[in-house]
Design a protein around this motif. Structure first.
Motif, PDB file in Angstrom:
ATOM      1  N   LEU A   1       0.841  -1.202   0.000  1.00 53.98           N
ATOM      2  CA  LEU A   1       0.000   0.000   0.000  1.00 53.98           C
ATOM      3  C   LEU A   1       0.872   1.246   0.000  1.00 53.98           C
ATOM      4  CD1 LEU A   1      -2.587   1.570   0.226  1.00 53.98           C
ATOM      5  CD2 LEU A   1      -2.651   1.116   2.654  1.00 53.98           C
ATOM      6  N   THR A   2       1.938   1.250   0.828  1.00 49.29           N
ATOM      7  CA  THR A   2       2.819   2.415   0.886  1.00 49.29           C
ATOM      8  C   THR A   2       3.466   2.658  -0.468  1.00 49.29           C
ATOM      9  OG1 THR A   2       3.356   1.541   3.065  1.00 49.29           O
ATOM     10  CG2 THR A   2       4.596   3.445   2.317  1.00 49.29           C
TER      11      THR A   2
ATOM     12  N   GLY B   1       0.802   3.406  -3.175  1.00 50.22           N
ATOM     13  CA  GLY B   1       0.143   4.663  -2.813  1.00 50.22           C
ATOM     14  C   GLY B   1       1.019   5.858  -3.152  1.00 50.22           C
TER      15      GLY B   1
ATOM     16  N   PHE C   1      -4.491   3.778  -6.759  1.00 51.07           N
ATOM     17  CA  PHE C   1      -4.686   4.054  -5.336  1.00 51.07           C
ATOM     18  C   PHE C   1      -5.881   3.272  -4.790  1.00 51.07           C
ATOM     19  CE2 PHE C   1      -6.099   6.601  -1.690  1.00 51.07           C
ATOM     20  CZ  PHE C   1      -4.924   6.549  -0.953  1.00 51.07           C
ATOM     21  N   LEU C   2      -6.972   3.250  -5.550  1.00 53.64           N
ATOM     22  CA  LEU C   2      -8.176   2.531  -5.097  1.00 53.64           C
ATOM     23  C   LEU C   2      -7.879   1.060  -4.843  1.00 53.64           C
ATOM     24  CD1 LEU C   2     -11.117   3.884  -7.277  1.00 53.64           C
ATOM     25  CD2 LEU C   2     -10.967   3.850  -4.798  1.00 53.64           C
TER      26      LEU C   2
ATOM     27  N   LEU D   1      -5.465   0.463  -1.948  1.00 55.19           N
ATOM     28  CA  LEU D   1      -6.123   0.669  -0.653  1.00 55.19           C
ATOM     29  C   LEU D   1      -7.011  -0.521  -0.305  1.00 55.19           C
ATOM     30  CD1 LEU D   1      -6.128   2.990   1.389  1.00 55.19           C
ATOM     31  CD2 LEU D   1      -8.254   3.770   0.396  1.00 55.19           C
TER      32      LEU D   1
ATOM     33  N   THR E   1      -5.690  -4.936   1.788  1.00 58.63           N
ATOM     34  CA  THR E   1      -5.131  -4.879   3.136  1.00 58.63           C
ATOM     35  C   THR E   1      -4.613  -6.234   3.558  1.00 58.63           C
ATOM     36  OG1 THR E   1      -7.420  -5.091   3.791  1.00 58.63           O
ATOM     37  CG2 THR E   1      -6.408  -2.943   4.062  1.00 58.63           C
TER      38      THR E   1
ATOM     39  N   GLY F   1      -3.601  10.435   2.014  1.00 54.96           N
ATOM     40  CA  GLY F   1      -3.683   8.992   1.794  1.00 54.96           C
ATOM     41  C   GLY F   1      -3.213   8.210   3.007  1.00 54.96           C
ATOM     42  N   TRP F   2      -2.231   8.792   3.707  1.00 52.86           N
ATOM     43  CA  TRP F   2      -1.684   8.112   4.881  1.00 52.86           C
ATOM     44  C   TRP F   2      -2.731   7.903   5.964  1.00 52.86           C
ATOM     45  CZ3 TRP F   2       3.214   6.863   3.641  1.00 52.86           C
ATOM     46  CH2 TRP F   2       3.929   6.136   4.593  1.00 52.86           C
TER      47      TRP F   2
ATOM     48  N   LEU G   1      -6.002   7.646   5.484  1.00 59.05           N
ATOM     49  CA  LEU G   1      -7.204   6.913   5.074  1.00 59.05           C
ATOM     50  C   LEU G   1      -7.163   5.496   5.615  1.00 59.05           C
ATOM     51  CD1 LEU G   1      -7.892   7.839   1.358  1.00 59.05           C
ATOM     52  CD2 LEU G   1      -9.257   8.376   3.363  1.00 59.05           C
TER      53      LEU G   1
ATOM     54  N   PRO H   1      -8.132   1.754   5.291  1.00 59.33           N
ATOM     55  CA  PRO H   1      -8.570   0.895   4.193  1.00 59.33           C
ATOM     56  C   PRO H   1      -9.983   0.388   4.443  1.00 59.33           C
ATOM     57  CG  PRO H   1      -6.391   0.256   4.957  1.00 59.33           C
ATOM     58  CD  PRO H   1      -6.917   1.250   5.941  1.00 59.33           C
TER      59      PRO H   1
ATOM     60  N   THR I   1     -12.882  -2.129   4.549  1.00 63.56           N
ATOM     61  CA  THR I   1     -12.923  -3.587   4.576  1.00 63.56           C
ATOM     62  C   THR I   1     -14.342  -4.130   4.659  1.00 63.56           C
ATOM     63  OG1 THR I   1     -12.556  -3.410   6.927  1.00 63.56           O
ATOM     64  CG2 THR I   1     -10.648  -3.980   5.585  1.00 63.56           C
TER      65      THR I   1
END
Lengths: 116, 312
Positions: free
Chosen positions: A4-5, A8, A45-46, A49, A52, B111-112, B114, B116, B118
């Protein structure tokens, strides 16, 4: 660093780059490319994100991005058709040249009306 | 460790390609770099566990968009691949660059924070059995969020109408002369690739119910075959839309609207599939969508309103 990092950060950089290309360049084909880069950044990005847990993916962003990809290609085709039409009508492929030409037309018209 | 290294390399490459696409002085290079960017995005989707998106990106993002852009490049620059320089000469470029840099920092900071999402994904996984299909992405596209997909198909049709309206009645069609349609190589390629594309299209359409695939990927692959047939002059674009062409463009939307409204007849809700017929109805909608998407995308590429059998 997590996925993600990494992705992103890449998405944020690509979005900013695309916006710069859209604003700083005159050629319409470049602007269309830049908007496409911005769109891909948003998609990236979507999906990043939504990821996870590597075992289970989130299908909602995937479906949204799929829809987005089809919309993007439709919009790109329409934008390219508009650029072609502009090229055919005024012989230029950038908005500045078109507005310059518009001003030139205006001034000749004013001169003509002044003469008469 | 190796995986993280690969991800880092891929992310760096993507940013570099995006940067070169934006700043490269030669526009032809910019277009080619963007196509490579699209191909690397496919890898990226695969890395992020999104095979459905990877398939769509490969067929649409990297394939059809590339064809559209190269075609437009040729039309807009008079087929002069080495003399189109586009340099930013705006006096505002440094302030703009600074602004975009600030935007990057702002995006990273936002963004940091946000979290995620689920919950929705878990709900989809928990209830995918009720959707009639096993592939959760297809379930979201055609059942849980069918509304989005319905409107998306409408947007695709609107974009095609926009292309038709913009081209006007004086569109120049079918004057390519960039490749020799009679050469044995083209003939062999068409004979091999078009049936293969049709096969892949049917597989993707059928597999969409339980594995990565679906109407959009299938339609895009079929559109690729259509573009190839058009370039090889097996399909001749026409300036006026025939009834059959209109029918092919709209069949997806009409079938989808009919299936969406069908529950209203017996007092159900819009887009709620009747029990027991869900899988069959989803397949019907997907098949109709595939036809419409393929035909619309091929028409968008050629700029024509219908096709007739070419001279060869």
């Amino acid at each position: 660093m997590s996925q993600l990092t990494l992705y992103g950060l890449a998405a944020a950089a690509l979005f900013a780059l695309g916006l710069y290309g859209l604003l700083a360049y005159a050629h319409l084909l470049r602007k269309i490319l830049a908007v496409n880069v911005m769109g891909n950044a948003v998609f990236l990005f979507l999906v990043a994100l939504g990821r996870t847990d590597p075992q289970q993916t989130n299908p909602v962003p995937h479906a949204m991005v799929l829809t987005g990809i089809v919309i993007t290609v439709s919009a790109t085709a329409f934008a390219l058709a508009l650029a072609r039409r502009l090229h055919r009508e005024v012989g230029a492929v950038d908005l500045d040249a078109q507005s310059r030409r518009g001003e030139a037309l205006d001034s000749t018209q004013t001169e003509e009306s002044g003469k008469s | 460790m190796t995986a993280t290294l690969f991800d880092a390399l891929l992310a760096l490459l993507l940013v570099w390609l995006g940067w070169r696409t934006v700043v490269s002085t030669n526009l032809f290079n910019a277009v080619v770099l963007f196509v490579i960017f699209g191909l690397l995005m496919v890898l990226c989707w695969a890395r992020l566990g999104a095979p459905d998106v990877a398939l769509a990106e490969a067929a649409i993002g990297a394939g059809l968009t590339a064809a559209l852009l190269l075609e437009a490049y040729r039309d807009l620059t008079g087929n002069d691949p080495h003399h189109v320089h586009d340099v930013e000469d705006s006096p505002l470029r440094w302030p703009l660059a600074a602004l975009c840099g600030l935007l990057f920092l702002g995006l990273v900071a936002t963004g940091w924070q946000l979290a995620p999402p689920t919950e929705l994904g878990e709900t989809v996984h928990a209830r995918v059995a009720e959707s009639g299909v096993e592939n959760p992405v297809t379930a979201v596209l055609l059942n849980f969020r069918g509304y989005d997909t319905l409107l998306e198909v409408a947007v695709l049709m609107l974009a095609l109408l926009g292309v038709w309206a913009t081209n006007g009645p004086h569109a120049t069609l079918g004057s390519r002369q960039t490749l020799d349609p009679d050469s044995a190589l083209i003939d062999a390629m068409v004979r091999l690739l078009v049936p293969m594309a049709a096969l892949v299209c049917s597989y993707l359409l059928w597999a969409g119910a339980h594995a990565p695939g679906g109407a959009f990927q299938a339609g895009a692959v079929l559109a690729g075959a259509g573009v190839l047939l058009h370039l090889a002059e097996r399909l001749q674009p026409l300036g006026t839309a025939s009834t059959s062409s209109r029918a092919l463009v709209t069949v997806g939307l009409f079938v989808f609207v009919a299936v969406a409204c069908y529950p209203l007849v017996y007092g159900g809700r819009l887009l709620a599939y009747p029990d027991g017929q869900t899988k069959a109805l989803i397949f019907l909608v997907e098949a109709a969508l595939t036809v419409s998407i393929a035909h619309s995308l091929t028409l968008m590429f050629s700029g024509g309103r219908a096709f007739q059998r070419g001279r060869r």
